[in-house]
Write an enzyme that holds these catalytic residues in place. Sequence first.
Site, mmCIF file in Angstrom:
data_model
loop_
_atom_site.group_PDB
_atom_site.id
_atom_site.type_symbol
_atom_site.label_atom_id
_atom_site.label_comp_id
_atom_site.label_asym_id
_atom_site.label_seq_id
_atom_site.Cartn_x
_atom_site.Cartn_y
_atom_site.Cartn_z
ATOM 1 C CG ASN A 97 -2.275 -0.657 0.881
ATOM 2 O OD1 ASN A 97 -3.027 -0.185 0.022
ATOM 3 N ND2 ASN A 97 -2.562 -1.773 1.543
ATOM 4 C CG ASP A 154 -5.370 0.112 3.263
ATOM 5 O OD1 ASP A 154 -5.128 0.447 2.077
ATOM 6 O OD2 ASP A 154 -6.060 -0.884 3.537
#
Length: 312
Positions: A168, A218
């Site tokens: 990510n 994330d």
Amino acid sequence: MQETSAPSSPLAAPRVLGTPECLWPAAADLGEGTLWSVREQALYWIDILQPRLFRYDPATGAQRTWHFDEEITAISERASAPGLFLTLRRGFALFDTTAPGDTTQPRYLHQPEPERINNRFNDGKCDSRGRFWAGSMDFDCKAPTGALYRFDADGQCTRHDDGFEVTNGPTWSGDGRTMYFNNTAINTMYAYDFDMDAGAVSNKRLWHRFPKGDGLPDGMTTDAAGRLWIAHWDGACVTCHDPVSAAELCRIALPASNVTDCAFGGADMQTLYITTARNGRTEEQLQGEPLAGGLFSVRIDSPGVPAALFAG
């Protein structure tokens, strides 16, 4: 690999103005890919697993959805033509957003790892020179088969790192000399020295890990002051961090456990757009999170920076 540390943060904490508002309760399975288009004054985002591309116009509230035949995982606007550069399941592609209807499909440019049959691409974005950086990952989020790639406007594709379970990011420091990249599955955020002229990374090091119980790192973005904003998967929030010490400067709570990505937008670049996901939550859990999978926004007292365009 060395760890980055610093005793305190030299950057002031930003102020969050109000609480997040759900702009589009799209029930995305895996909402991601927040991208503000300065030239269109609109927000693009995606549902990786359904798979869908969304466009939201905040001035009118208009919504548009395209349906794809395979996973769409990250997006960037093109500098030399209308439409988007993007990653699909197997690699890099172009998509014409000006075509009529909602069933036009992207056109692949390159698939860099055909031998890794259990992989798919995930997050990515352009550096300030218009090169697209993206990571691949294991479909099951377990095997360290993901890699970090750079795709150039002339079609050259370079693998820069390897051995990730779930990739990510990336995002860059305000001066462009550091690139940050996440391995979500093992709660690890890395920093690399970034050579802007060469388009190369080096000196990989641990930058930060979230405390136990605070979710997993994330998607993320950088604001105009150089602070990092990071979405927490299974953490129900976005946090803002100092780029050197990683000290947490502020926190935005969301009514969804799996927060996936964020990007600044709006005419003054002071609106933070945030995506969320329903994936990974049971039906019972989702009853308590009816807005999970929605697109949210919240005002911040300081701006972000426009997303870099793909040079092709």
